[in-house]
Design a protein around this motif. Structure first.
Motif, PDB file in Angstrom:
ATOM      1  N   THR A   4       0.835  -1.192   0.000  1.00 37.47           N
ATOM      2  CA  THR A   4       0.000   0.000   0.000  1.00 37.47           C
ATOM      3  C   THR A   4       0.875   1.249   0.000  1.00 37.47           C
ATOM      4  OG1 THR A   4      -1.721  -1.151   1.221  1.00 37.47           O
ATOM      5  CG2 THR A   4      -1.822   1.264   1.176  1.00 37.47           C
ATOM      6  N   ARG A   5       0.662   2.120  -0.962  1.00 36.64           N
ATOM      7  CA  ARG A   5       1.460   3.329  -1.061  1.00 36.64           C
ATOM      8  C   ARG A   5       0.905   4.407  -0.138  1.00 36.64           C
ATOM      9  NH1 ARG A   5       2.464   5.197  -7.086  1.00 36.64           N
ATOM     10  NH2 ARG A   5       3.751   6.655  -5.867  1.00 36.64           N
ATOM     11  N   ARG A   6       1.781   5.039   0.600  1.00 36.37           N
ATOM     12  CA  ARG A   6       1.349   6.134   1.471  1.00 36.37           C
ATOM     13  C   ARG A   6       1.066   7.360   0.631  1.00 36.37           C
ATOM     14  NH1 ARG A   6       5.319   7.018   6.373  1.00 36.37           N
ATOM     15  NH2 ARG A   6       3.582   8.429   6.880  1.00 36.37           N
ATOM     16  N   PRO A   7       0.018   8.105   0.967  1.00 33.76           N
ATOM     17  CA  PRO A   7      -0.293   9.307   0.173  1.00 33.76           C
ATOM     18  C   PRO A   7       0.779  10.370   0.358  1.00 33.76           C
ATOM     19  CG  PRO A   7      -1.635   9.218   2.159  1.00 33.76           C
ATOM     20  CD  PRO A   7      -0.920   7.910   2.080  1.00 33.76           C
ATOM     21  N   THR A   8       0.965  11.151  -0.686  1.00 32.94           N
ATOM     22  CA  THR A   8       1.907  12.259  -0.610  1.00 32.94           C
ATOM     23  C   THR A   8       1.223  13.440   0.061  1.00 32.94           C
ATOM     24  OG1 THR A   8       2.999  11.550  -2.643  1.00 32.94           O
ATOM     25  CG2 THR A   8       3.364  13.831  -1.938  1.00 32.94           C
ATOM     26  N   LEU A   9       1.758  13.869   1.183  1.00 30.26           N
ATOM     27  CA  LEU A   9       1.161  14.957   1.950  1.00 30.26           C
ATOM     28  C   LEU A   9       2.057  16.186   1.890  1.00 30.26           C
ATOM     29  CD1 LEU A   9       0.025  12.954   5.111  1.00 30.26           C
ATOM     30  CD2 LEU A   9      -1.287  13.454   3.034  1.00 30.26           C
ATOM     31  N   ILE A  10       1.422  17.352   1.855  1.00 32.26           N
ATOM     32  CA  ILE A  10       2.152  18.615   1.814  1.00 32.26           C
ATOM     33  C   ILE A  10       2.156  19.195   3.221  1.00 32.26           C
ATOM     34  CG2 ILE A  10       2.283  20.912   0.773  1.00 32.26           C
ATOM     35  CD1 ILE A  10       0.776  19.777  -1.628  1.00 32.26           C
TER      36      ILE A  10
END
Length: 251
Positions: A4-10
């Motif tokens: 599962t890929r972790r979401p890219t967070l800003i």
């Protein structure tokens, strides 16, 4: 690893949102140092974020140095409430359209005027051509009559005296006394007998809550030769109006 890929967070966006949450929690205003401490942010970062948010209108600085929410956020909140109301009520309007084969309207009385919230129609039963808006032609529509009928006499009189009762068809009622007497029929329905547009009739029922916080109306329009069928569905109109009242109260 489960793949599962972790979401890219800003991170900067997260910090700004957390800071906004702290500002919301202090409606009387709080200084930057207090906001920085509560948001667990460096003071320099807090100042940068506040200046950016203030530039965009999301926060504003009080004369005493405290920071509070800005006007732009209030506008977004109002727009969001309107969209939530629309999302809640449209399925009920669509179901009524499909059942009766008519165009369906939902409007509210707000800030002294009539606001059309939503209209659903179909290829066979199109909405009335709104060449004259409902707010300017309340006297000639079932929707407008239904809303006016729910106002107290001073509010209704104020509304009517501030608007010219346009003569739209040979059937339009332009006499204020006659109009006031015929806002709501004995069956609890309001009617437009080709008063707004020739060949089209409308029927409306109130949409209101017990607290008096909502003054609305549900209306349907159809060809004049189909009026009897719509009148026969009066109970169904009232049921849908009661559902709309409950749904709108949740927004």
């Amino acid at each position: 690893m489960d793949g599962t890929r972790r979401p890219t967070l800003i991170a900067s966006v997260q910090r700004a949102l957390h800071l906004m949450e702290v500002v919301v929690a202090h409606p009387s205003g709080a200084p930057a140092k207090q906001l920085a401490r509560l948001a667990e942010l460096p003071l320099a970062t807090t100042y940068h974020l506040l200046r950016t948010l203030a530039h965009e209108g999301y926060v504003t600085k009080l004369p005493d140095g405290g920071w509070v929410l800005g006007e732009r956020l209030a506008d977004l909140y109002a727009q969001g409430r309107a969209q939530m109301t629309l999302a809640r009520v449209r399925p009920a309007l669509t179901a009524l359209r499909d059942e009766l084969g008519v165009a369906v309207y939902f409007a509210v009385h707000r800030e002294g005027g009539i606001e059309l919230v939503d209209v659903v129609d179909g290829p066979r039963e199109r909405r009335v051509d709104l060449s004259v808006g409902f707010d300017e032609a309340a006297h000639a529509t079932a929707l407008g009559k239904c809303l006016l009928g729910q106002l107290d006499e001073p509010s209704r009189g104020d509304y009517l005296t501030r608007r010219r009762l346009l003569d739209l068809t040979p059937h339009t009622i332009t006499d204020r006394r006659a109009l006031s007497r015929g806002l709501v029929g004995r069956d609890g329905l309001s009617y437009d007998h080709e008063e707004y547009a020739l060949g089209t009739v409308c029927v409306a029922v109130p949409v209101a809550d017990a607290s008096g916080g909502l003054t609305g109306a549900l209306a349907v329009s159809c060809r004049a030769d189909r009026l009897a069928r719509v009148q026969g569905a009066g109970r169904r109109l009232h049921e849908t109006a009661a559902r709309l009242s409950r749904l709108a109260a949740l927004s």
